[in-house]
Design a protein around this motif. Structure first.
Motif, PDB file in Angstrom:
ATOM      1  N   ASP A 154       1.527  24.248  18.473  1.00  0.00           N
ATOM      2  CA  ASP A 154       0.344  23.713  17.801  1.00  0.00           C
ATOM      3  C   ASP A 154       0.124  22.245  18.161  1.00  0.00           C
ATOM      4  N   ASN A 155       1.215  21.514  18.288  1.00  0.00           N
ATOM      5  CA  ASN A 155       1.140  20.102  18.659  1.00  0.00           C
ATOM      6  C   ASN A 155       2.210  19.814  19.707  1.00  0.00           C
ATOM      7  N   TRP A 156       1.869  18.891  20.626  1.00  0.00           N
ATOM      8  CA  TRP A 156       2.782  18.556  21.714  1.00  0.00           C
ATOM      9  C   TRP A 156       2.976  17.044  21.787  1.00  0.00           C
ATOM     10  N   GLU A 157       4.188  16.659  22.134  1.00  0.00           N
ATOM     11  CA  GLU A 157       4.488  15.261  22.432  1.00  0.00           C
ATOM     12  C   GLU A 157       4.768  15.151  23.923  1.00  0.00           C
ATOM     13  N   GLU A 158       4.096  14.233  24.595  1.00  0.00           N
ATOM     14  CA  GLU A 158       4.276  14.058  26.036  1.00  0.00           C
ATOM     15  C   GLU A 158       4.996  12.752  26.322  1.00  0.00           C
ATOM     16  N   ASN A 159       6.014  12.844  27.183  1.00  0.00           N
ATOM     17  CA  ASN A 159       6.764  11.674  27.618  1.00  0.00           C
ATOM     18  C   ASN A 159       6.973  11.756  29.121  1.00  0.00           C
ATOM     19  N   SER A 160       7.328  10.636  29.709  1.00  0.00           N
ATOM     20  CA  SER A 160       7.644  10.593  31.126  1.00  0.00           C
ATOM     21  C   SER A 160       8.888   9.748  31.331  1.00  0.00           C
ATOM     22  N   LEU A 161       9.686  10.128  32.311  1.00  0.00           N
ATOM     23  CA  LEU A 161      10.845   9.314  32.677  1.00  0.00           C
ATOM     24  C   LEU A 161      10.446   8.204  33.638  1.00  0.00           C
ATOM     25  N   ASP A 162       9.141   8.080  33.877  1.00  0.00           N
ATOM     26  CA  ASP A 162       8.588   7.011  34.724  1.00  0.00           C
ATOM     27  C   ASP A 162       9.136   7.050  36.141  1.00  0.00           C
ATOM     28  N   GLU A 163       9.317   8.251  36.644  1.00  0.00           N
ATOM     29  CA  GLU A 163       9.720   8.444  38.036  1.00  0.00           C
ATOM     30  C   GLU A 163       8.664   9.312  38.711  1.00  0.00           C
ATOM     31  N   ASP A 164       8.267   8.936  39.920  1.00  0.00           N
ATOM     32  CA  ASP A 164       7.306   9.732  40.668  1.00  0.00           C
ATOM     33  C   ASP A 164       8.059  10.870  41.350  1.00  0.00           C
ATOM     34  N   ALA A 165       8.530  11.787  40.527  1.00  0.00           N
ATOM     35  CA  ALA A 165       9.370  12.878  41.013  1.00  0.00           C
ATOM     36  C   ALA A 165       9.151  14.101  40.134  1.00  0.00           C
ATOM     37  N   THR A 166       9.415  15.270  40.691  1.00  0.00           N
ATOM     38  CA  THR A 166       9.279  16.519  39.953  1.00  0.00           C
ATOM     39  C   THR A 166      10.601  16.907  39.322  1.00  0.00           C
ATOM     40  N   LEU A 167      10.569  17.184  38.029  1.00  0.00           N
ATOM     41  CA  LEU A 167      11.760  17.672  37.335  1.00  0.00           C
ATOM     42  C   LEU A 167      11.856  19.178  37.551  1.00  0.00           C
ATOM     43  N   THR A 168      13.021  19.651  37.955  1.00  0.00           N
ATOM     44  CA  THR A 168      13.163  21.054  38.345  1.00  0.00           C
ATOM     45  C   THR A 168      14.030  21.868  37.389  1.00  0.00           C
ATOM     46  N   THR A 169      14.965  21.243  36.677  1.00  0.00           N
ATOM     47  CA  THR A 169      15.813  21.989  35.741  1.00  0.00           C
ATOM     48  C   THR A 169      15.961  21.209  34.442  1.00  0.00           C
ATOM     49  N   LEU A 170      16.062  21.941  33.338  1.00  0.00           N
ATOM     50  CA  LEU A 170      16.229  21.348  32.005  1.00  0.00           C
ATOM     51  C   LEU A 170      17.121  22.274  31.191  1.00  0.00           C
ATOM     52  N   GLN A 171      18.258  21.763  30.752  1.00  0.00           N
ATOM     53  CA  GLN A 171      19.227  22.580  30.026  1.00  0.00           C
ATOM     54  C   GLN A 171      19.704  21.856  28.772  1.00  0.00           C
ATOM     55  N   PHE A 172      19.611  22.533  27.612  1.00  0.00           N
ATOM     56  CA  PHE A 172      20.205  22.039  26.379  1.00  0.00           C
ATOM     57  C   PHE A 172      21.586  22.669  26.226  1.00  0.00           C
ATOM     58  N   LEU A 173      22.613  21.814  26.110  1.00  0.00           N
ATOM     59  CA  LEU A 173      23.980  22.297  25.911  1.00  0.00           C
ATOM     60  C   LEU A 173      24.230  22.638  24.457  1.00  0.00           C
ATOM     61  N   ASP A 174      23.609  21.882  23.558  1.00  0.00           N
ATOM     62  CA  ASP A 174      23.650  22.125  22.125  1.00  0.00           C
ATOM     63  C   ASP A 174      22.441  21.411  21.523  1.00  0.00           C
ATOM     64  N   ALA A 175      22.424  21.253  20.211  1.00  0.00           N
ATOM     65  CA  ALA A 175      21.248  20.674  19.563  1.00  0.00           C
ATOM     66  C   ALA A 175      21.009  19.217  19.966  1.00  0.00           C
ATOM     67  N   GLN A 176      22.030  18.529  20.423  1.00  0.00           N
ATOM     68  CA  GLN A 176      21.904  17.113  20.739  1.00  0.00           C
ATOM     69  C   GLN A 176      21.980  16.816  22.227  1.00  0.00           C
ATOM     70  N   GLN A 177      22.779  17.552  22.973  1.00  0.00           N
ATOM     71  CA  GLN A 177      23.046  17.222  24.368  1.00  0.00           C
ATOM     72  C   GLN A 177      22.172  18.047  25.317  1.00  0.00           C
ATOM     73  N   ALA A 178      21.577  17.355  26.292  1.00  0.00           N
ATOM     74  CA  ALA A 178      20.713  18.014  27.265  1.00  0.00           C
ATOM     75  C   ALA A 178      20.812  17.304  28.603  1.00  0.00           C
ATOM     76  N   VAL A 179      20.507  18.047  29.671  1.00  0.00           N
ATOM     77  CA  VAL A 179      20.571  17.510  31.034  1.00  0.00           C
ATOM     78  C   VAL A 179      19.316  17.917  31.790  1.00  0.00           C
ATOM     79  N   ILE A 180      18.767  16.972  32.549  1.00  0.00           N
ATOM     80  CA  ILE A 180      17.620  17.204  33.425  1.00  0.00           C
ATOM     81  C   ILE A 180      18.021  16.837  34.844  1.00  0.00           C
ATOM     82  N   THR A 181      17.599  17.645  35.826  1.00  0.00           N
ATOM     83  CA  THR A 181      17.722  17.247  37.228  1.00  0.00           C
ATOM     84  C   THR A 181      16.351  17.335  37.877  1.00  0.00           C
ATOM     85  N   GLY A 182      16.205  16.607  38.992  1.00  0.00           N
ATOM     86  CA  GLY A 182      14.903  16.598  39.628  1.00  0.00           C
ATOM     87  C   GLY A 182      14.919  16.076  41.044  1.00  0.00           C
ATOM     88  N   GLU A 183      13.731  15.973  41.588  1.00  0.00           N
ATOM     89  CA  GLU A 183      13.506  15.522  42.959  1.00  0.00           C
ATOM     90  C   GLU A 183      14.143  14.158  43.186  1.00  0.00           C
TER      91      GLU A 183
END
Length: 309
Positions: free
Chosen positions: A140-169
């Motif tokens: 219904d509602n979305w929050e948009e953020n950017s890591l301020d990198e001119d790159a494509t993020l390719t994977t996003l994994q939550f390990l638990d409710a607090q810990q997460a990892v992103i990899t990208g170009e």
């Protein structure tokens, strides 16, 4: 003469075509993603194709999300529902094990590449210009953020409710310790490596895979990476883990098992198509799928794999 020639023509046998049309998996299918809850496993791909299995991949029923939808990612949420990401930046949601789907258009001009359900039930989507979208109210509602990198993020994994990892170009690796509220760069991959797939067992230890069969491993949260030996030069598209270990799948119907610090090949049909979707279970089964309807159930018990070799 024309009548005689017509009479000599053999009857056209369509039995094989009809039998193939009744199969759940078709040669025109190109699978991209697989996910499951305790009741059903779903497999999605091109043209909205959707297969459903109630017995962890032994038998499948053919369904469809929507004609023309090109699904590139799929995930099961904690409440038992599913989300599916389309290449057209539409997110699909099913509350009834994939029988029906509702779609919504994501509020961004950036190309979204991956989606996931966080343990707290929020939806996350990531893509170009290091863009992150998150919704805590089922779209219904979305929050948009950017890591301020001119790159494509390719994977996003939550390990638990607090810990997460992103990899990208360009070898990007970011981690979060507060459920995605903030992100910190965690080293970088060698030679600006482009990761097609990643699997993290913790914020400290993880693997990424990509072109040329390259797989890199870190045990210090991304500060340093070691390339592990693989027996192929085909791209790696996904990782999956079960009680028998960690597996990587990729092009040329390749399935690899991690053995110490190197990867070994599991026997699969020698087919010139990719494998991209994967799902593991605790009964020694790895289900993988990819191009031209290729859909395999593999027994991952090490003793059987050793015998096959």
């Amino acid at each position: 003469m024309p009548a005689a020639l017509t009479g000599c023509e053999a009857a056209l046998d369509l039995a094989g075509v009809e039998q193939q049309s009744q199969q759940a998996s078709q040669r025109t299918d190109f699978y991209q993603a697989m996910a499951g809850n305790p009741r059903v496993t779903l497999l999605a791909g091109n043209d909205g194709v959707l297969l459903a299995s109630a017995d962890q991949g032994s038998n499948w029923q053919r369904r469809q999300i929507a004609s023309g939808a090109s699904i590139i990612d799929l995930d099961a949420c904690g409440d038992g529902s599913f989300i599916a990401l389309g290449f057209d930046n539409r997110l699909w949601h099913s509350r009834d094990d994939g029988l029906s789907w509702q779609s919504l258009e994501l509020p961004t001009q950036e190309q979204m590449m991956t989606s996931t359900c966080a343990p707290d039930g929020s939806w996350w989507v990531a893509g170009s210009y290091s863009t992150l979208l998150s919704s805590s109210d089922q779209g219904d509602n979305w929050e948009e953020n950017s890591l301020d990198e001119d790159a494509t993020l390719t994977t996003l994994q939550f390990l638990d409710a607090q810990q997460a990892v992103i990899t990208g170009e360009f070898g990007l690796v970011f981690t979060s310790g507060d459920g995605g509220t903030s992100w910190q760069q965690a080293g970088s991959l060698p030679d600006e490596f482009y990761p097609h797939a990643s699997h993290f067992a913790s914020l400290e230890e993880g693997w990424v895979g990509g072109l040329n069969g390259f797989i890199y491993h870190t045990t210090d949260g991304g500060e340093s990476w070691q390339r592990q030996a693989t027996p192929l030069a085909a791209p790696i598209f996904n990782f999956s883990a079960n009680r028998d270990g960690l597996f990587a799948i990729g092009d040329h119907s390749s399935v690899l098992r991690l053995a110490g610090e190197r990867w070994e090949t599991l026997p699969t049909p020698n087919a010139p198509v990719y494998l991209r979707a994967a799902s593991s279970s605790n009964d020694h089964r790895l289900t993988v799928a990819g191009g031209r309807g290729l859909l395999l159930n593999l027994d991952t018990r090490p003793a059987l794999a050793a015998q096959a070799e």
